[in-house]
Design an enzyme around this catalytic site. Structure first.
Site, PDB file in Angstrom:
ATOM      1  N   LYS A   1       0.843  -1.203   0.000  1.00 16.70           N
ATOM      2  CA  LYS A   1       0.000   0.000   0.000  1.00 16.70           C
ATOM      3  C   LYS A   1       0.872   1.244   0.000  1.00 16.70           C
ATOM      4  O   LYS A   1       1.550   1.544   0.975  1.00 16.70           O
ATOM      5  CB  LYS A   1      -0.921   0.054   1.221  1.00 16.70           C
ATOM      6  CG  LYS A   1      -1.915   1.215   1.101  1.00 16.70           C
ATOM      7  CD  LYS A   1      -2.518   1.659   2.408  1.00 16.70           C
ATOM      8  CE  LYS A   1      -1.724   2.721   3.131  1.00 16.70           C
ATOM      9  NZ  LYS A   1      -1.782   4.068   2.564  1.00 16.70           N
TER      10      LYS A   1
ATOM     11  N   GLU B   1      10.401   0.763  10.088  1.00 21.01           N
ATOM     12  CA  GLU B   1      11.374   1.857   9.917  1.00 21.01           C
ATOM     13  C   GLU B   1      10.633   3.129  10.257  1.00 21.01           C
ATOM     14  O   GLU B   1       9.781   3.572   9.486  1.00 21.01           O
ATOM     15  CB  GLU B   1      11.866   1.929   8.469  1.00 21.01           C
ATOM     16  CG  GLU B   1      12.611   0.716   7.978  1.00 21.01           C
ATOM     17  CD  GLU B   1      13.991   0.590   8.576  1.00 21.01           C
ATOM     18  OE1 GLU B   1      14.394   1.468   9.377  1.00 21.01           O
ATOM     19  OE2 GLU B   1      14.670  -0.390   8.256  1.00 21.01           O
TER      20      GLU B   1
ATOM     21  N   CYS C   1      13.528  10.376   6.890  1.00 21.60           N
ATOM     22  CA  CYS C   1      13.454   9.928   8.280  1.00 21.60           C
ATOM     23  C   CYS C   1      14.832   9.948   8.930  1.00 21.60           C
ATOM     24  O   CYS C   1      14.960  10.126  10.130  1.00 21.60           O
ATOM     25  CB  CYS C   1      12.813   8.549   8.365  1.00 21.60           C
ATOM     26  SG  CYS C   1      13.520   7.371   7.226  1.00 21.60           S
TER      27      CYS C   1
ATOM     28  N   GLU D   1      10.472  15.137  15.804  1.00 17.20           N
ATOM     29  CA  GLU D   1      10.768  15.066  14.385  1.00 17.20           C
ATOM     30  C   GLU D   1       9.873  16.046  13.638  1.00 17.20           C
ATOM     31  O   GLU D   1       8.649  15.978  13.712  1.00 17.20           O
ATOM     32  CB  GLU D   1      10.508  13.639  13.873  1.00 17.20           C
ATOM     33  CG  GLU D   1      10.962  13.462  12.442  1.00 17.20           C
ATOM     34  CD  GLU D   1      10.678  12.072  11.900  1.00 17.20           C
ATOM     35  OE1 GLU D   1       9.660  11.480  12.285  1.00 17.20           O
ATOM     36  OE2 GLU D   1      11.481  11.580  11.084  1.00 17.20           O
TER      37      GLU D   1
END
Lengths: 540, 335
Positions: free
Chosen positions: A183, A257, A291, A388
């Protein structure tokens, strides 16, 4: 006129033949979705690109069922060598259609064409080539002789590197004999759907890869589906937590991840101009939608002012604008939602007392944009030093000693990557040992290679992708659970036994010769291959 | 342009160094400059090289390139006739299009300076005024292997003959042996020899011959050393050693002049020389100058191309822009 006003040089969109609408790719065919279709837009212009089907739970079930059939009947029985051939074919087709994929990626994601063309797509091809090479050598992956595939892999990928993340997921899964339902993110489904066309072109057996588009619900349905044996996810830590909860207590294997807040550590003896370039590449590459971005700059106090001054000078030459223009360095933020998050966190930085500096650049009227921004006078307790941001925002902190640098770098819930800049090799190695991060770059940043494993510590997730380690995430040692058997265990055993006796002896031969014994290993390997080919013929 | 005299050059060195320019002081200073990471430098150069320049930017760039060229002939077989041809081309690069700008300078061996000056006549002068300068290579070019007396005589001879610019080579042997003081003294002495009787001075371009220095760290140190000793320009190569000018080396030298400007406010020129043959390559250098030190550095007093065959390619590209068609090599003159 000013030379730096380089005449616009947009990449032509004529290489790209977009369809008006895209269905779901299930069992080798495009089919209608049963959910309400949605639009995918260009974040740079907010122009509508295509209508995308939305997969509901029933569609996901169809895709998983197709993957199971393909696994049982075809893919698990195929020799590694033949699987490798398909992967090589896919890699070559990606190269052939590289320009088209790059344009589609930049349109749909907003990233500069020079990144999609020179970084993303070449890496996608490299990933398929790399794992194609592994497909017939799994006995040597370090998991013992004849490791077995897991079955059906459900994979959910993010919007920051849409096609590259697809390659990171699909290439190792197929090489190891698993089938896939993937997906893509709802804001960037285009390249995955063009990739589905490539799979048709490559004649990949139906069902081996299915692609279901949709938002969070589709992903949740895929992850929770009882017939999925392996879940692989790249994305935010919060969604990662939900997934971990969903699969807890099941037999599903998981790799995650997740987010990061990487420290980029610059010592006073660093090659300073290259360090400045590395800082820029670390946080402003792909608008900071990375990331493993080096979003926390830890700079030695003695050179703080110099580094910041040079950084500002360097940032003022960055060019923000049309992602399809070859001269663009900074493209668009992927979505309004993400832009709001970046804006909110940056405002929080102001409120906390950090000093904001923003590169002067014209912001286009339409689309989602955020100019490269640096925060100085950031304290370790500030939210912008801890959360983040996932955007072109750099927080600058200082340190005085190597010990302090390590302590500050490690003082984060994340641990995906880190960077060290110093001319002193011994310090570099010592620090790399002490940093708790999955990837550590020395005198460079944001470099990826299919042969190098990638993954995080702590809240950055678990499992590794890439390299030999990436194979382990899609394989189980033959001896352990093949006998106990999970879902589809019987078929798996058939698949496994297909090649096992011969390959085991080959491996044993190889080990024997490695140990110095004079075993006629090459001969046995040759015999092995002919046996396997004969069996495959019989199966057909 | 009036260069700084020996005294001021020495003073500026002393101020920056904080001591006499001997081997030890220079070594401490030059080795204290941050190092260069080769991979990162080359990556940045490759990135700058991929900027796309088209249409109006390209037309601007092509004219800019011509105005920054030191049209060069440095052959043992050079004749007065060859130099007169060169000057003709420098003044009127493309006779089919009078809007073509003149080059910045012609660059010749010392014994041909007089010929060049005569041939230029009233057109001899500052490129800022639309005139053409004469540059001469001196100091036992290209090897630099002669005693200091010879080098100084070589320089004084060219200046006396009317050279506006002196392209000197450094003693690479002394540099590689770590005798920085000696290199410093030689550059400073040549700088003094550039002074004319009326007190004005020829501009001094210091050729590092980066192909023989090999490492980027050496290039960086040699650049600083040359500037400390009074060079008005730093130049990559003689054109007689491979590799000659490369984009990463030029980028590195531009970073040095940028840093020197930040430190002292003074502007030093950069001249890549040798091996730049196509417009496409030259445009990459323009982009690099513009993005490293800024567009105001793109003027004849601060940036030059040392080239002989580059001009023709630029002229062909220029003709293509005006006519829409590519012509052949016979549509531009051969020397």
């Amino acid at each position: 006129m000013s030379f730096l006003d380089y005449a616009p040089a947009p990449e032509s969109r004529s290489v790209l033949a977009l369809r008006e609408s895209y269905g779901l790719f299930i069992d080798g065919e495009f089919v209608e979705g049963r959910g309400t279709p949605f639009q995918t837009i260009s974040p740079a212009t907010e122009e509508r690109l295509a209508t995308i089907a939305n997969a509901n739970e029933a569609d996901v079930s169809d895709a998983v069922a197709a993957a199971r059939r393909a696994y049982d009947r075809v893919w698990s029985k195929m020799s590694g060598r033949d699987r490798g051939k398909y992967l090589f074919r896919i890699a070559r087709l990606v190269q052939e259609r590289a320009r088209e994929l790059a344009v589609a990626e930049s349109l749909d994601n907003g990233k500069p064409i020079k990144e999609s063309r020179d970084v993303d797509i070449p890496l996608v091809a490299a990933w398929f080539f790399y794992y194609a090479g592994w497909a017939d050598k799994l006995d040597y992956a370090g998991l013992g002789a004849n490791p077995r595939s897991l079955g059906v892999a459900g994979q959910v990928i993010p919007w920051n590197f849409p096609l590259l993340m697809l390659a990171w997921k699909i290439a190792p899964a197929l090489a190891t004999g698993n089938t896939v339902v993937l997906k893509p993110a709802e804001t960037t489904p285009l390249t995955a759907l063009i990739f589905a066309e490539i799979l048709q072109q490559a004649d990949l057996p139906p069902g081996v890869v299915s692609i279901v588009t949709g938002a969070g619900d589709t992903g949740a349905a895929l992850v929770a589906h009882p017939d999925v044996d392996k879940v692989a996810f790249t994305g935010s830590t919060s969604v990662g937590r939900q997934i971990a909860r969903t699969v807890a207590g099941t037999n599903k294997k998981v790799t995650l991840e997740l987010g990061g807040k990487a420290a980029n550590i610059v010592f006073d003896d660093a090659p300073i101009d290259q360090a400045v370039d590395g800082i820029v590449n670390g946080i402003f590459f792909n608008q900071g939608h990375v990331c493993c971005a080096g979003s926390r700059l830890l700079v030695q106090e003695s050179i703080h002012d110099e580094v910041v001054e040079r950084l500002k000078l360097r940032l003022s030459t960055l060019r923000l604008g049309d992602p399809l223009d070859k001269n663009t360095d900074i493209g668009a933020i992927n979505s309004r939602e993400q832009l709001e998050r970046i804006t909110r966190l940056s405002d929080l930085g102001d409120a906390e007392g950090a000093e904001r500096w923003t590169a002067e650049c014209e912001i286009p009227d339409n689309g989602f944009w955020f100019a490269p921004t640096i925060f100085t006078n950031v304290q370790t307790s500030h939210a912008i030093a801890r959360e983040e941001i996932f955007g072109p925002v750099l927080s600058v902190l200082t340190f005085r000693t190597p010990g302090e640098a390590v302590a500050k770098a490690n003082n984060t819930p994340y641990g995906l990557s880190a960077g060290i800049w110093t001319e002193k090799g011994s310090r570099m190695l010592q620090l790399a040992d002490q940093l708790r991060a999955g990837v550590i770059w020395a005198n460079t940043f944001n470099r990826f290679d299919p042969a190098s494993p990638f993954g995080g510590y702590k809240e950055s997730g678990y499992g590794r992708e890439g390299g030999r380690h990436g194979l382990g995430a899609y394989l189980a040692p033959a001896s352990s659970s093949a006998v106990s058997g999970g879902r589809g265990g019987a078929q798996r055993r058939v698949g496994a036994s297909d090649a096992s006796p011969a390959l085991v002896s080959a491996a044993a031969g190889a080990e024997a010769s490695a140990a110095g014994a004079d075993a006629p290993a090459p001969k046995r390997v040759r015999a092995t291959r002919s046996t396997r080919t004969a069996k495959k013929g019989a199966a057909k | 342009m009036a260069g700084t005299s020996l005294v001021t050059a020495r003073e500026r060195a002393l101020a920056v160094l904080g001591g006499e320019p001997d081997d030890a002081t220079l070594r401490r200073y030059l080795h204290g400059i941050p190092g260069v990471d080769a991979v990162g430098l080359e990556q940045r150069a490759a990135g700058l090289g991929s900027r796309s320049i088209k249409t109006s930017s390209k037309a601007w760039a092509l004219d800019k390139i011509i105005s920054l060229i030191d049209l060069t002939t440095l052959e043992g077989a050079d004749t007065p006739g060859k130099v007169r041809s060169l000057v003709g081309k420098a003044l009127k690069p493309d006779s089919t299009d009078i809007t073509t700008p003149r080059v910045a300078a012609v660059c010749v061996y010392g014994d041909l300076v007089g010929v060049a000056v005569d041939a230029l006549g009233a057109a001899h002068g500052d490129p800022d005024d639309g005139l053409v300068s004469v540059a001469a290579v001196a100091t036992a070019f290209p090897s630099g292997r002669a005693s200091l007396d010879i080098k100084l005589a070589d320089t004084a001879d060219a200046v006396a003959a009317g050279a506006d610019e002196i392209d000197m080579v450094i003693d690479r042997g002394a540099f590689l042996a770590g005798r920085y003081g000696e290199v410093f003294d030689q550059i400073a002495a040549v700088k003094a020899a550039c002074v004319r009787p009326d007190g004005t001075s020829a501009s001094l371009k210091v050729i590092l011959e980066t192909g023989e220095l090999v490492t980027y760290d050496n290039v960086r140190r040699a650049s600083w050393l040359s500037i400390l000793a009074g060079g008005d320009f730093i130049k990559t190569s003689t054109g007689k050693v491979a590799p000659a000018a490369t984009l990463p080396v030029t980028l590195l030298m531009l970073q040095v002049v940028r840093d020197w400007h930040l430190l002292t406010g003074q502007r030093i020129g950069v001249k890549p020389a040798g091996g730049i043959r196509t417009s496409k390559d030259a445009v990459k250098y323009l982009v690099t100058v513009a993005e490293i030190v800024g567009e105001d550095w793109l003027q004849p007093h601060l940036f030059r191309f040392g080239a002989s065959s580059l001009l023709n390619d630029v002229l062909l590209q220029r003709q293509k822009l005006t006519t829409g068609r590519y012509s052949g090599p016979d549509y531009v003159t051969i020397d």
